[in-house]
Design a protein around this motif. Structure first.
Motif, PDB file in Angstrom:
ATOM      1  N   ASN A  35      -7.322  67.593  35.248  1.00  0.00           N
ATOM      2  CA  ASN A  35      -7.864  67.088  36.507  1.00  0.00           C
ATOM      3  C   ASN A  35      -9.262  67.652  36.748  1.00  0.00           C
ATOM      4  O   ASN A  35      -9.691  68.585  36.105  1.00  0.00           O
ATOM      5  N   ILE A  36      -9.955  67.071  37.691  1.00  0.00           N
ATOM      6  CA  ILE A  36     -11.345  67.444  37.967  1.00  0.00           C
ATOM      7  C   ILE A  36     -11.476  68.890  38.426  1.00  0.00           C
ATOM      8  O   ILE A  36     -12.512  69.518  38.238  1.00  0.00           O
ATOM      9  N   GLY A  37     -10.423  69.454  38.984  1.00  0.00           N
ATOM     10  CA  GLY A  37     -10.462  70.854  39.394  1.00  0.00           C
ATOM     11  C   GLY A  37     -10.742  71.794  38.232  1.00  0.00           C
ATOM     12  O   GLY A  37     -11.221  72.907  38.423  1.00  0.00           O
TER      13      GLY A  37
ATOM     14  N   VAL B 274     -12.996  71.307  36.043  1.00  0.00           N
ATOM     15  CA  VAL B 274     -14.426  71.282  35.741  1.00  0.00           C
ATOM     16  C   VAL B 274     -15.089  72.614  36.076  1.00  0.00           C
ATOM     17  O   VAL B 274     -15.942  73.096  35.351  1.00  0.00           O
ATOM     18  N   ARG B 275     -14.676  73.226  37.173  1.00  0.00           N
ATOM     19  CA  ARG B 275     -15.317  74.481  37.594  1.00  0.00           C
ATOM     20  C   ARG B 275     -15.213  75.563  36.533  1.00  0.00           C
ATOM     21  O   ARG B 275     -16.031  76.469  36.483  1.00  0.00           O
ATOM     22  N   LYS B 276     -14.230  75.499  35.657  1.00  0.00           N
ATOM     23  CA  LYS B 276     -14.095  76.510  34.606  1.00  0.00           C
ATOM     24  C   LYS B 276     -15.205  76.408  33.568  1.00  0.00           C
ATOM     25  O   LYS B 276     -15.424  77.334  32.816  1.00  0.00           O
ATOM     26  N   PHE B 277     -15.884  75.270  33.523  1.00  0.00           N
ATOM     27  CA  PHE B 277     -16.961  75.087  32.558  1.00  0.00           C
ATOM     28  C   PHE B 277     -18.329  75.347  33.152  1.00  0.00           C
ATOM     29  O   PHE B 277     -19.319  75.344  32.444  1.00  0.00           O
ATOM     30  N   ARG B 278     -18.408  75.532  34.444  1.00  0.00           N
ATOM     31  CA  ARG B 278     -19.701  75.769  35.082  1.00  0.00           C
ATOM     32  C   ARG B 278     -20.122  77.212  34.884  1.00  0.00           C
ATOM     33  O   ARG B 278     -19.343  78.122  35.081  1.00  0.00           O
ATOM     34  N   GLY B 279     -21.362  77.378  34.513  1.00  0.00           N
ATOM     35  CA  GLY B 279     -21.904  78.725  34.427  1.00  0.00           C
ATOM     36  C   GLY B 279     -21.999  79.299  33.031  1.00  0.00           C
ATOM     37  O   GLY B 279     -23.091  79.606  32.578  1.00  0.00           O
ATOM     38  N   PRO B 280     -20.896  79.466  32.313  1.00  0.00           N
ATOM     39  CA  PRO B 280     -21.013  80.177  31.042  1.00  0.00           C
ATOM     40  C   PRO B 280     -21.719  79.348  29.967  1.00  0.00           C
ATOM     41  O   PRO B 280     -21.662  78.122  29.960  1.00  0.00           O
ATOM     42  N   ARG B 281     -22.391  80.053  29.101  1.00  0.00           N
ATOM     43  CA  ARG B 281     -23.001  79.414  27.937  1.00  0.00           C
ATOM     44  C   ARG B 281     -21.888  79.193  26.913  1.00  0.00           C
ATOM     45  O   ARG B 281     -21.138  80.111  26.577  1.00  0.00           O
TER      46      ARG B 281
ATOM     47  N   LYS C  24     -12.456  62.014  32.642  1.00  0.00           N
ATOM     48  CA  LYS C  24     -13.822  61.540  32.380  1.00  0.00           C
ATOM     49  C   LYS C  24     -14.879  62.462  32.968  1.00  0.00           C
ATOM     50  O   LYS C  24     -15.928  62.682  32.375  1.00  0.00           O
ATOM     51  N   GLU C  25     -14.622  62.987  34.163  1.00  0.00           N
ATOM     52  CA  GLU C  25     -15.604  63.873  34.796  1.00  0.00           C
ATOM     53  C   GLU C  25     -15.742  65.184  34.033  1.00  0.00           C
ATOM     54  O   GLU C  25     -16.836  65.743  33.957  1.00  0.00           O
ATOM     55  N   VAL C  26     -14.650  65.667  33.463  1.00  0.00           N
ATOM     56  CA  VAL C  26     -14.727  66.871  32.633  1.00  0.00           C
ATOM     57  C   VAL C  26     -15.594  66.581  31.412  1.00  0.00           C
ATOM     58  O   VAL C  26     -16.487  67.355  31.060  1.00  0.00           O
ATOM     59  N   PHE C  27     -15.377  65.442  30.787  1.00  0.00           N
ATOM     60  CA  PHE C  27     -16.177  65.074  29.623  1.00  0.00           C
ATOM     61  C   PHE C  27     -17.654  64.944  29.985  1.00  0.00           C
ATOM     62  O   PHE C  27     -18.519  65.416  29.254  1.00  0.00           O
ATOM     63  N   GLU C  28     -17.948  64.320  31.116  1.00  0.00           N
ATOM     64  CA  GLU C  28     -19.336  64.169  31.542  1.00  0.00           C
ATOM     65  C   GLU C  28     -20.011  65.536  31.717  1.00  0.00           C
ATOM     66  O   GLU C  28     -21.167  65.712  31.349  1.00  0.00           O
TER      67      GLU C  28
END
Length: 137
Positions: A105-107, A109-116, A130-134
């Motif tokens: 789920n879109i929730g 996505v936040r786990k991918f924000r920030g880290p390289r 789809k939003e995770v993929f984007e």
């Protein structure tokens, strides 16, 4: 004793040419896509990035599918060099922490924000949000 590994022409071609930013395989169920990933590509990519900045991620439909489709086949081949996914969503692979994140789920996505991200493997890409993929693009 050395185990002989037989690859199809297509599998060998993919291994030789999977050197782009995005490498995608398409094929029928049980045609050997995950086999070449667990046998060659995932270990190679993780090991070659040891000591480089950034984090390693594996994502899939859910934590359970990552465990079943990726972690367990890796463990069958590589044994103790790959651990189960812990309650903190981390598996240790080849001496490196790997963050295993279900993208149901879109929730997530936040786990991918920030880290390289220095390496990302996506299992069953057509089934992730789809939003995770984007965001990953």
């Amino acid at each position: 004793m050395t185990q002989k590994i037989e690859l199809s022409h297509k599998q060998a071609e993919y291994i030789r040419n999977a050197n782009h930013r995005w490498n995608v395989k398409i094929g029928a169920t049980q045609c050997g896509k995950t086999y070449i990933d667990t046998q060659f590509l995932i270990p190679d990519r993780i090991i070659e990035r040891l000591g480089k900045p950034g984090l390693v991620f594996i994502t899939g439909v859910s934590k359970g599918t990552i465990q079943r489709n990726v972690i367990e086949p890796l463990q069958e081949i590589w044994g103790d060099l790959v651990t189960d996914i812990g309650s903190d969503n981390i598996s240790t692979m080849f001496g490196q922490k790997v963050y295993c994140v279900g993208a149901e789920n879109i929730g997530m996505v936040r786990k991918f924000r920030g880290p390289r991200i220095k390496y990302l493997y996506i299992d069953e890409i057509v089934d992730i949000n789809k939003e995770v993929f984007e965001l990953l693009k």
